[in-house]
Each structure stands twice: as C-alpha cells, then as structure tokens.
Design a protein around this motif. Structure first.
Motif, short mmCIF file in Angstrom:
data_model
loop_
_atom_site.label_atom_id
_atom_site.label_comp_id
_atom_site.label_asym_id
_atom_site.label_seq_id
_atom_site.Cartn_x
_atom_site.Cartn_y
_atom_site.Cartn_z
N PHE A 17 46.55 47.51 29.31
CA PHE A 17 45.70 46.88 28.30
C PHE A 17 44.22 47.10 28.62
CE2 PHE A 17 49.44 44.19 27.11
CZ PHE A 17 49.44 44.52 25.76
N LEU A 18 43.86 46.98 29.89
CA LEU A 18 42.47 47.22 30.28
C LEU A 18 42.05 48.65 29.98
CD1 LEU A 18 42.36 45.34 33.71
CD2 LEU A 18 41.22 44.64 31.59
N GLU A 19 42.96 49.57 30.16
CA GLU A 19 42.65 50.99 29.94
C GLU A 19 42.39 51.32 28.47
OE1 GLU A 19 44.94 53.15 33.69
OE2 GLU A 19 46.03 52.75 31.82
N HIS A 20 42.74 50.42 27.57
CA HIS A 20 42.40 50.63 26.16
C HIS A 20 40.88 50.66 25.95
CE1 HIS A 20 46.22 50.69 24.05
NE2 HIS A 20 46.63 49.68 24.78
N ARG A 21 40.15 49.90 26.77
CA ARG A 21 38.70 49.81 26.61
C ARG A 21 37.94 50.36 27.80
NH1 ARG A 21 39.02 50.20 21.83
NH2 ARG A 21 39.74 48.46 20.57
N ILE A 22 38.55 50.42 28.97
CA ILE A 22 37.87 50.88 30.17
C ILE A 22 38.47 52.22 30.59
CG2 ILE A 22 37.32 50.38 32.58
CD1 ILE A 22 37.56 47.42 31.92
N GLY A 23 37.70 53.28 30.45
CA GLY A 23 38.17 54.61 30.82
C GLY A 23 37.69 55.07 32.17
N ASP A 24 36.92 54.24 32.89
CA ASP A 24 36.42 54.59 34.21
C ASP A 24 37.51 54.29 35.24
OD1 ASP A 24 35.10 54.80 36.69
OD2 ASP A 24 33.18 54.26 35.78
N LYS A 25 38.11 55.33 35.81
CA LYS A 25 39.22 55.17 36.74
C LYS A 25 38.82 54.41 37.99
CE LYS A 25 42.26 57.38 34.28
NZ LYS A 25 43.39 56.65 33.67
N ARG A 26 37.55 54.49 38.38
CA ARG A 26 37.11 53.78 39.58
C ARG A 26 37.12 52.27 39.36
NH1 ARG A 26 31.58 56.88 40.26
NH2 ARG A 26 31.68 56.41 38.02
N ILE A 27 36.77 51.84 38.16
CA ILE A 27 36.83 50.42 37.83
C ILE A 27 38.29 49.96 37.81
CG2 ILE A 27 36.45 48.70 36.01
CD1 ILE A 27 33.90 49.38 37.39
N ILE A 28 39.17 50.76 37.23
CA ILE A 28 40.58 50.42 37.19
C ILE A 28 41.15 50.31 38.61
CG2 ILE A 28 42.86 51.20 36.47
CD1 ILE A 28 41.14 50.14 34.19
N ARG A 29 40.79 51.26 39.48
CA ARG A 29 41.28 51.21 40.86
C ARG A 29 40.77 49.96 41.58
NH1 ARG A 29 40.67 56.98 40.74
NH2 ARG A 29 38.54 56.80 41.55
N LEU A 30 39.53 49.56 41.29
CA LEU A 30 38.97 48.37 41.90
C LEU A 30 39.76 47.13 41.47
CD1 LEU A 30 36.61 47.44 43.70
CD2 LEU A 30 35.23 47.19 41.63
N ILE A 31 40.09 47.03 40.20
CA ILE A 31 40.88 45.91 39.71
C ILE A 31 42.27 45.91 40.32
CG2 ILE A 31 41.94 44.92 37.63
CD1 ILE A 31 39.49 45.94 36.07
N GLN A 32 42.86 47.08 40.47
CA GLN A 32 44.17 47.18 41.09
C GLN A 32 44.15 46.73 42.55
OE1 GLN A 32 44.83 51.35 40.07
NE2 GLN A 32 46.48 50.79 38.67
N LYS A 33 43.06 46.98 43.25
CA LYS A 33 42.93 46.50 44.63
C LYS A 33 42.99 44.97 44.67
CE LYS A 33 40.11 50.23 46.65
NZ LYS A 33 38.80 50.53 47.28
N TRP A 34 42.31 44.31 43.74
CA TRP A 34 42.33 42.84 43.70
C TRP A 34 43.72 42.33 43.37
CZ3 TRP A 34 37.46 43.42 40.31
CH2 TRP A 34 36.32 43.56 41.13
#
Length: 252
Positions: free
Chosen positions: A224-241
């Motif tokens: 769902f986040l990837e629908h609006r956030i295409g920056d993979k580094r931000i996604i990886r940061l969220i996955q770390k949390w």
C-alpha cells in the motif's frame, strides 16, 4: 508506464500525492543549563527551519501540480535539518527505550549526534533497535501493550513521518480523525453530532480490530505504501522498523 520528471526539489515523480505544509510541532528553546553555545543552537535551528520550509514548499507545489505521482526521490530529504526538527518535536519527559537514552542526555551533544545519525542513515548503516515493551492498564482491568522506541529511532521515524504526511495528507478523507495532526476525540464527536443532525442515521456501529498492529500483514502494508512512495530507500527504512521487533524484560 508513467512518464517521469525531476523538479527543482530533486523529486522524480511518476504521479504525486499531497499538499505539503509546515511541521506541526514547534521548535523548543534549549533548556537552561544546556551544555554548549545556546545562541549557536538557536542559529542552527533557525537556518535549518528556513531550509526545510523551502524544501517543503517545493514538494507541496510539485504534489499540487501532479496529484497522482509516486515520489521516487524522497530519501535525501531526511537530512540534519529534518532530524533536528523531529528531535525538538519529541516529548522531553518521555520514557526511554532499550537504549536508556533520554531527551536531555541526547541534547547535550545534539549537533555531533545528529550529524553522525544522518551519515549512518544515508549510507545504510543505521540499524533500528527493538522497542521496549511496557503495559498500561485499561478501563476494563486488562493491560494494553505499548512499544517504546529508542530515542534515535524516534528521531528518524519522526523525520520520515513528517515528510510522508506532507504527501499523504490530501489523500486522507476529512473523517479520518485518529492519529492526525491537530485532530482528536472532540473532532470525532463533532463530526458524529453533525452527521446525526443532518443525515438520516439509523445505525451507529462501534467496532474495534483486535490486536490490529500486531496482526496487520506487513507485506500488504508495504504494498500500500508503494502506491505513493516509489523511493526504495524509504521503503527499506520502513521495513527495518517493521522487523526490529520488541524487547520484553521477563521477571527473574
């Protein structure tokens, strides 16, 4: 396939989301007796706030003009200025996480700490710590589990959250009142009263999802986040949390 373009803000977008705004949290003055040069700290915060405001304005303009874009260059916005703003938005007397670090302790060497934290985040060396598990009593006699993050994790999460709110806020319906800046229970009651008075209401349903945050599907959350956030580094940061977990101290 969507066309992409890069704006002056450094954002490569496929289709944006949101209207950005200023940070809701005010910057606090340094407490009396803080080590270091208080005037220099104020200067850092003033200059940082100006730079961050300009950056947010550019993002807001891009989001307004391209309302369906996915932002693919957001990571560079997590800088010392946004980390500093997130630090001063924290509650001073909040309980510490597993690191034992308090707000006052971190403030004593704030600028070197923020610079080091920023470098670790940017080069991928930042590693979230497990949250400390604690419990608070509920009205029905049961206990509600809470996860208290380490202080640096709160800072990075705060910087990322403020940035995401700028993009996603316009995508949220006005009646989503929980956990929204400037919204609270009284706003929900006002909305309910208005609906009852102005519409033909036959049913009012009170529902709660048991253990939602413990049961939510993390892969679907990321999708769902990837629908609006295409920056993979931000996604990886969220996955770390999401993967950091919690630490529960067992009684000996």
């Amino acid at each position: 396939m969507h066309d992409t373009e890069k704006s002056d803000s450094g954002i490569v977008a496929e289709k944006p989301t949101n209207k950005a705004g200023l940070l809701a949290a005010e910057w606090a003055e340094p407490r009396p007796g803080t080590k270091g040069n208080a005037e220099q700290q104020r200067m850092h915060r003033t200059q940082g706030r100006a730079r961050m405001t300009q950056s947010l304005d550019r993002v807001r303009t891009a989001a307004r003009l391209r309302k369906k874009d996915r932002f693919t260059a957001l990571f560079h916005h997590i800088n010392v200025d946004t980390l500093r703003a997130a630090f001063f938005a924290l509650r001073r007397k909040a309980a510490p996480g597993v690191d034992g670090m308090t707000w006052e302790d971190y403030e004593e060497d704030l600028e070197p700490r923020l610079a080091d934290l920023h470098k670790r985040v940017q080069r991928g060396a930042y590693r979230p710590q497990p949250s400390r598990r604690t419990y608070i009593p509920k009205a029905d006699g049961k206990q509600r589990p809470l996860a208290i993050a380490a202080l640096e994790d709160k800072i990075v999460q705060g910087a990322n959250r403020h940035r995401a709110q700028r993009h996603l806020r316009r995508r949220l319906l006005w009646l989503f009142l929980r956990f929204r800046p400037g919204r609270g229970p009284h706003d929900a009651l006002d909305a309910l009263c208005t609906a009852i008075e102005t519409r033909n209401v036959n049913w009012i349903i009170d529902a709660d999802i048991q253990n939602f945050f413990g049961a939510v599907s993390q892969p679907w959350l990321v999708r769902f986040l990837e629908h609006r956030i295409g920056d993979k580094r931000i996604i990886r940061l969220i996955q770390k949390w999401l993967k950091a977990g919690v630490f529960s101290k067992t009684a000996s």
